[in-house]
Design a protein around this motif. Sequence first.
Motif, PDB file in Angstrom:
ATOM      1  N   PHE A 323       0.840  -1.205   0.000  1.00  0.00           N
ATOM      2  CA  PHE A 323       0.000   0.000   0.000  1.00  0.00           C
ATOM      3  C   PHE A 323       0.875   1.255   0.000  1.00  0.00           C
ATOM      4  CE2 PHE A 323      -2.768   3.244   1.834  1.00  0.00           C
ATOM      5  CZ  PHE A 323      -3.957   3.005   1.176  1.00  0.00           C
ATOM      6  N   SER A 324       1.910   1.256   0.823  1.00  0.00           N
ATOM      7  CA  SER A 324       2.813   2.402   0.879  1.00  0.00           C
ATOM      8  C   SER A 324       3.601   2.545  -0.410  1.00  0.00           C
ATOM      9  CB  SER A 324       3.773   2.256   2.065  1.00  0.00           C
ATOM     10  OG  SER A 324       3.066   2.184   3.282  1.00  0.00           O
ATOM     11  N   ARG A 325       4.006   1.414  -0.981  1.00  0.00           N
ATOM     12  CA  ARG A 325       4.773   1.439  -2.233  1.00  0.00           C
ATOM     13  C   ARG A 325       3.923   1.987  -3.381  1.00  0.00           C
ATOM     14  NH1 ARG A 325       6.135  -3.547  -2.262  1.00  0.00           N
ATOM     15  NH2 ARG A 325       4.563  -4.286  -3.747  1.00  0.00           N
ATOM     16  N   GLU A 326       2.627   1.671  -3.359  1.00  0.00           N
ATOM     17  CA  GLU A 326       1.734   2.186  -4.397  1.00  0.00           C
ATOM     18  C   GLU A 326       1.706   3.710  -4.373  1.00  0.00           C
ATOM     19  OE1 GLU A 326      -2.823   1.501  -5.989  1.00  0.00           O
ATOM     20  OE2 GLU A 326      -2.432   1.368  -3.827  1.00  0.00           O
ATOM     21  N   GLN A 327       1.606   4.286  -3.198  1.00  0.00           N
ATOM     22  CA  GLN A 327       1.601   5.745  -3.095  1.00  0.00           C
ATOM     23  C   GLN A 327       2.940   6.319  -3.540  1.00  0.00           C
ATOM     24  OE1 GLN A 327       1.666   7.706   0.814  1.00  0.00           O
ATOM     25  NE2 GLN A 327      -0.046   8.977   0.109  1.00  0.00           N
ATOM     26  N   TRP A 328       4.027   5.702  -3.109  1.00  0.00           N
ATOM     27  CA  TRP A 328       5.369   6.183  -3.461  1.00  0.00           C
ATOM     28  C   TRP A 328       5.547   6.180  -4.970  1.00  0.00           C
ATOM     29  CZ3 TRP A 328       9.847   4.888  -5.943  1.00  0.00           C
ATOM     30  CH2 TRP A 328      11.019   5.533  -5.560  1.00  0.00           C
ATOM     31  N   ALA A 329       5.149   5.074  -5.612  1.00  0.00           N
ATOM     32  CA  ALA A 329       5.310   4.956  -7.058  1.00  0.00           C
ATOM     33  C   ALA A 329       4.362   5.891  -7.799  1.00  0.00           C
ATOM     34  CB  ALA A 329       5.073   3.512  -7.490  1.00  0.00           C
ATOM     35  N   GLY A 330       3.119   5.967  -7.332  1.00  0.00           N
ATOM     36  CA  GLY A 330       2.127   6.774  -8.023  1.00  0.00           C
ATOM     37  C   GLY A 330       2.466   8.247  -8.056  1.00  0.00           C
ATOM     38  N   ARG A 331       3.136   8.745  -7.053  1.00  0.00           N
ATOM     39  CA  ARG A 331       3.506  10.158  -7.024  1.00  0.00           C
ATOM     40  C   ARG A 331       4.657  10.460  -7.976  1.00  0.00           C
ATOM     41  NH1 ARG A 331       4.135  11.934  -0.853  1.00  0.00           N
ATOM     42  NH2 ARG A 331       4.944  13.772  -1.941  1.00  0.00           N
ATOM     43  N   ARG A 332       5.327   9.435  -8.462  1.00  0.00           N
ATOM     44  CA  ARG A 332       6.472   9.643  -9.352  1.00  0.00           C
ATOM     45  C   ARG A 332       6.154   9.393 -10.820  1.00  0.00           C
ATOM     46  NH1 ARG A 332       8.060   8.941  -4.417  1.00  0.00           N
ATOM     47  NH2 ARG A 332      10.089   9.735  -3.698  1.00  0.00           N
ATOM     48  N   ILE A 333       4.972   8.890 -11.103  1.00  0.00           N
ATOM     49  CA  ILE A 333       4.581   8.645 -12.490  1.00  0.00           C
ATOM     50  C   ILE A 333       3.616   9.741 -12.931  1.00  0.00           C
ATOM     51  CG2 ILE A 333       3.416   7.065 -14.066  1.00  0.00           C
ATOM     52  CD1 ILE A 333       4.345   4.762 -12.370  1.00  0.00           C
ATOM     53  N   ASP A 334       3.974  10.398 -14.002  1.00  0.00           N
ATOM     54  CA  ASP A 334       3.125  11.457 -14.546  1.00  0.00           C
ATOM     55  C   ASP A 334       2.810  11.100 -15.993  1.00  0.00           C
ATOM     56  OD1 ASP A 334       1.738  13.751 -15.059  1.00  0.00           O
ATOM     57  OD2 ASP A 334       3.497  15.070 -15.169  1.00  0.00           O
ATOM     58  N   HIS A 335       1.664  10.475 -16.196  1.00  0.00           N
ATOM     59  CA  HIS A 335       1.275  10.019 -17.532  1.00  0.00           C
ATOM     60  C   HIS A 335      -0.248  10.037 -17.613  1.00  0.00           C
ATOM     61  CE1 HIS A 335       0.545   7.258 -20.919  1.00  0.00           C
ATOM     62  NE2 HIS A 335       1.742   7.606 -21.328  1.00  0.00           N
ATOM     63  N   PRO A 336      -0.795  10.487 -18.737  1.00  0.00           N
ATOM     64  CA  PRO A 336      -2.267  10.546 -18.837  1.00  0.00           C
ATOM     65  C   PRO A 336      -2.940   9.190 -18.751  1.00  0.00           C
ATOM     66  CG  PRO A 336      -1.211  11.005 -20.962  1.00  0.00           C
ATOM     67  CD  PRO A 336      -0.131  11.038 -19.931  1.00  0.00           C
ATOM     68  N   GLY A 337      -2.196   8.113 -18.973  1.00  0.00           N
ATOM     69  CA  GLY A 337      -2.786   6.786 -18.898  1.00  0.00           C
ATOM     70  C   GLY A 337      -2.626   6.115 -17.558  1.00  0.00           C
ATOM     71  N   VAL A 338      -2.133   6.849 -16.568  1.00  0.00           N
ATOM     72  CA  VAL A 338      -1.928   6.291 -15.225  1.00  0.00           C
ATOM     73  C   VAL A 338      -2.586   7.220 -14.209  1.00  0.00           C
ATOM     74  CG1 VAL A 338      -0.247   5.562 -13.494  1.00  0.00           C
ATOM     75  CG2 VAL A 338       0.262   5.267 -15.927  1.00  0.00           C
ATOM     76  N   MET A 339      -3.400   6.652 -13.335  1.00  0.00           N
ATOM     77  CA  MET A 339      -4.074   7.437 -12.304  1.00  0.00           C
ATOM     78  C   MET A 339      -3.060   8.182 -11.443  1.00  0.00           C
ATOM     79  SD  MET A 339      -6.400   6.037  -9.135  1.00  0.00           S
ATOM     80  CE  MET A 339      -4.944   5.282  -8.380  1.00  0.00           C
ATOM     81  N   LYS A 340      -3.299   9.451 -11.213  1.00  0.00           N
ATOM     82  CA  LYS A 340      -2.402  10.253 -10.389  1.00  0.00           C
ATOM     83  C   LYS A 340      -2.681  10.008  -8.907  1.00  0.00           C
ATOM     84  CE  LYS A 340      -1.787  14.095 -13.660  1.00  0.00           C
ATOM     85  NZ  LYS A 340      -2.455  13.420 -14.798  1.00  0.00           N
ATOM     86  N   ILE A 341      -1.614   9.962  -8.134  1.00  0.00           N
ATOM     87  CA  ILE A 341      -1.722   9.910  -6.679  1.00  0.00           C
ATOM     88  C   ILE A 341      -1.067  11.175  -6.143  1.00  0.00           C
ATOM     89  CG2 ILE A 341      -1.043   8.702  -4.569  1.00  0.00           C
ATOM     90  CD1 ILE A 341      -1.266   6.105  -6.004  1.00  0.00           C
ATOM     91  N   TYR A 342      -1.814  11.923  -5.342  1.00  0.00           N
ATOM     92  CA  TYR A 342      -1.345  13.224  -4.870  1.00  0.00           C
ATOM     93  C   TYR A 342      -0.751  13.100  -3.465  1.00  0.00           C
ATOM     94  CZ  TYR A 342      -4.444  14.660  -8.667  1.00  0.00           C
ATOM     95  OH  TYR A 342      -5.052  14.803  -9.888  1.00  0.00           O
ATOM     96  N   PRO A 343       0.120  14.056  -3.106  1.00  0.00           N
ATOM     97  CA  PRO A 343       0.660  14.050  -1.735  1.00  0.00           C
ATOM     98  C   PRO A 343      -0.460  14.179  -0.709  1.00  0.00           C
ATOM     99  CG  PRO A 343       1.900  15.548  -3.156  1.00  0.00           C
ATOM    100  CD  PRO A 343       0.680  15.135  -3.925  1.00  0.00           C
ATOM    101  N   SER A 344      -0.361  13.400   0.337  1.00  0.00           N
ATOM    102  CA  SER A 344      -1.348  13.470   1.418  1.00  0.00           C
ATOM    103  C   SER A 344      -0.855  14.451   2.480  1.00  0.00           C
ATOM    104  CB  SER A 344      -1.565  12.090   2.046  1.00  0.00           C
ATOM    105  OG  SER A 344      -2.024  11.170   1.086  1.00  0.00           O
ATOM    106  N   PRO A 345      -1.762  15.103   3.192  1.00  0.00           N
ATOM    107  CA  PRO A 345      -1.340  16.009   4.272  1.00  0.00           C
ATOM    108  C   PRO A 345      -0.708  15.223   5.415  1.00  0.00           C
ATOM    109  CG  PRO A 345      -3.719  15.691   4.299  1.00  0.00           C
ATOM    110  CD  PRO A 345      -3.228  15.036   3.044  1.00  0.00           C
ATOM    111  N   ASP A 346       0.050  15.925   6.219  1.00  0.00           N
ATOM    112  CA  ASP A 346       0.634  15.290   7.397  1.00  0.00           C
ATOM    113  C   ASP A 346      -0.491  14.830   8.306  1.00  0.00           C
ATOM    114  OD1 ASP A 346       2.377  14.400   9.272  1.00  0.00           O
ATOM    115  OD2 ASP A 346       2.880  16.371  10.089  1.00  0.00           O
TER     116      ASP A 346
END
Length: 580
Positions: A323-346
Amino acid sequence: MLAQQSIDTRLSDKLEVEFGGSSLAGAKSDNQDALAAYYPDSASARLKGAVACIADGVSSSEQARMASQLSVTHFIQDYFSTPDSWAVKTAAARVLSALNNWLVHHGRQSPGQAGMLTTFSALICKSATAHFLHIGDSRIYRLREQELEQLTQDHNLHQGGGRSFLSRALGMDNHLEIDYRQEALQAGDCFLLCTDGVYGCLPDSQLQTLLKESQTHPEALAKKIARQALAAGSQDNISCLIVRVTQLPRQDVNETLRQLTSKVIPPALKPGMTLDGFKVSQVLYNGPRSHLYLVEHDDREKPLVLKTPDVRFADDAVYLEAFSREQWAGRRIDHPGVMKIYPSPDSPFLYHLCEFVDGQTLRQWMRDNPHPSLEQARKLAVQLVSALRAFQRQGMVHGDLKPENIMVQADGELKIIDFGAVQVSGLEEMAADITSLQPPGALDYCAPEYLQGEKGSAQSDMFSLAVILYEVLCGELPFKRSVLAHQHSDSRCTWQYQPLRLRRPSVPLWADLALKKAVAKHPRNRYMAFSELLQDLTLPNPQLLRHQRRMPLIERHPVQFWQSVSLLLGLLLLLQWALR
């Protein structure tokens, strides 16, 4: 560029190293050696490691000094600019290849000169592993448990009269051949990187004695080695760089679990409830592993999706790490064909903030479009390949591509929405072993190598993609998987490809053969690149067609073969009965 950083040791979970170096012109008028070391006091320290490198410009080269200095400074700068998700070997190789091409190109701009040539040796300490990269005749030694060992091999050609010449160097040729190796680190390891001005006049026994002075700071020790080399009559530039490992990061699984469980999994939410200012307007999905909510926030223009783990996984290290790896990876991929994951607040809570993708899953689209044309399937393939390439460029493997993880939007554009099984080569180099023994994705789309306990690759994602395309075209899977429990076996019949044309005769043979190659049992028999698969799905591949024609009937048309054999046996039995 020597840097020794003060590392926070309160949790004793970081790598600690000490650097020290010295470089003297010695008997020469110009110092053509260069050295550098860097360990950032930031998140990059954990993700990229500590780097030390040394170079010796080739004296016959008119620009030897520039070559060596550029090599060490640009290597470190460019290495730390590569994606955090890349493995050390991948990142270093890309940087050295670009650096070598630059040296070769600029070295050829001055006809009659020997170009820009330099030796190069680098040590990268990441997590509990040492990575070595080497070309030329600079050296890397290691002192461990009072024993000195040379870890690199000199790239020299020896001729008569005691003369020798470099056989390999940066800037020598566009074809770069770098020695690479990796070894486990131990606390107390002491590494010495040096040029021939040091080891050419100080024997290994003397270097071993000097390096045993563990109480001497590496900077003072490096200067002492340089002075002794000069006193011993060295006729070359004298350079040495010492790296001492004082502490390794904690690799304990329990510590990893403690970090993963430090945040609280929110309870199941309902419309109207608020979490960290995000108000739930709709429950999108309540599943056994995760929950998805459509949420709104006063500071956000568009609605988002808030994804939380199920509370039953609060102590499941494998799931929480994914679950944590998904967030880490998602924030580093910027592509229209991949769902964006945004930074979460503290926040004390564990959740993702994701892009809201309005549409239907590819599974539902397949139900609504049971007989799409080959052209429609090709368009799907082009979009998915583009998205998978975004993972590939980051050194990632999706690992769980299936119709349920792909959204089809109203305009027909596809978007991958779930990558909890993503493999990140850069993270795998530093993670404690809490990985699951189970295949990462759905078995129906899982590449055979996963079932054999092997790591995935881009060819693994290609396998899953081809299975999806096959199913899109005919509504079935290309393999009979009635005995999934026995998939770990090497049974040939288990992976017997069912020709697509038997289920949908209108599909051209050449397209069927392209999918067959993409789902080959062994990755080496699949396409090496996604572009090759797309090409063969667009135009007939004569080589595949020729190979098909040369195959025995039993392999080319197995069903027809056995039908013919059965018919022949039946006729023989009738004939035998009639002759009685």
